[in-house]
Design a protein around this motif. Structure first.
Motif, PDB file in Angstrom:
ATOM      1  N   VAL A 100      54.375  58.949  36.521  1.00  0.00           N
ATOM      2  CA  VAL A 100      54.335  58.247  37.295  1.00  0.00           C
ATOM      3  C   VAL A 100      52.487  57.973  37.584  1.00  0.00           C
ATOM      4  N   VAL A 101      52.102  56.716  37.432  1.00  0.00           N
ATOM      5  CA  VAL A 101      51.083  56.147  37.514  1.00  0.00           C
ATOM      6  C   VAL A 101      50.290  55.846  38.829  1.00  0.00           C
ATOM      7  N   GLU A 102      49.472  55.273  39.744  1.00  0.00           N
ATOM      8  CA  GLU A 102      49.954  54.785  40.641  1.00  0.00           C
ATOM      9  C   GLU A 102      48.171  54.844  40.764  1.00  0.00           C
ATOM     10  N   GLY A 103      47.645  52.994  40.504  1.00  0.00           N
ATOM     11  CA  GLY A 103      46.739  53.268  41.504  1.00  0.00           C
ATOM     12  C   GLY A 103      46.427  51.354  41.713  1.00  0.00           C
ATOM     13  N   PRO A 104      44.898  50.239  42.429  1.00  0.00           N
ATOM     14  CA  PRO A 104      44.892  49.685  42.151  1.00  0.00           C
ATOM     15  C   PRO A 104      44.886  48.956  40.734  1.00  0.00           C
ATOM     16  N   ALA A 105      45.514  47.334  40.902  1.00  0.00           N
ATOM     17  CA  ALA A 105      44.856  46.224  39.725  1.00  0.00           C
ATOM     18  C   ALA A 105      44.266  45.432  40.458  1.00  0.00           C
ATOM     19  N   HIS A 106      43.114  45.320  39.307  1.00  0.00           N
ATOM     20  CA  HIS A 106      41.898  43.558  39.870  1.00  0.00           C
ATOM     21  C   HIS A 106      42.326  42.451  38.882  1.00  0.00           C
ATOM     22  N   GLY A 107      41.615  41.953  39.343  1.00  0.00           N
ATOM     23  CA  GLY A 107      41.641  40.274  38.411  1.00  0.00           C
ATOM     24  C   GLY A 107      41.290  39.659  38.857  1.00  0.00           C
ATOM     25  N   ASP A 108      41.360  37.816  38.210  1.00  0.00           N
ATOM     26  CA  ASP A 108      41.597  36.279  38.499  1.00  0.00           C
ATOM     27  C   ASP A 108      43.233  36.209  39.670  1.00  0.00           C
TER      28      ASP A 108
END
Length: 109
Positions: A75-83
């Motif tokens: 299980v991997v967590e974190g933010p995703a950013h983009g348009d």
């Protein structure tokens, strides 16, 4: 923060950071299953189409900041950013690995 990920997951994350579609596909088994917030994409063609339509155009890049093992999955967590609206959004990715490849990936916001 740098975290250690199993090779197929690390390869996927690194390719995603470059928005490299072929690189993102490489760690998946041909018969892999991708579950994106409950919607199922089965097999290489369906997963590729998802990335072509939902990831690459909006430059969605996932940056993991936490990892744990849970019931045999990674299980991997974190933010995703983009348009995309609400960027960045925090995601949880649950990977099932088999034979050195991604067999199942389930994502949730």
């Amino acid at each position: 923060m740098s975290i250690e990920l199993p090779r197929p997951i690390a390869d996927f994350v690194e390719a995603n950071a470059r928005l490299d579609l072929n690189g993102m596909m490489k760690p998946f088994r041909r018969d892999a299953l991708f579950i994106d917030n409950g919607k199922r994409f089965e097999g290489e063609a369906a997963i590729r189409e998802l990335f072509e339509q939902e990831v690459i155009p909006v430059k969605a890049i996932f940056v993991p900041d936490a990892v744990r093992e849970e019931e045999g999955d990674i299980v991997v967590e974190g933010p995703a950013h983009g348009d995309f609206p609400g960027s960045p959004l925090r995601f949880t990715y649950r990977f099932t690995l088999a034979d050195g490849a991604i067999e199942t990936l389930e994502t949730k916001v």
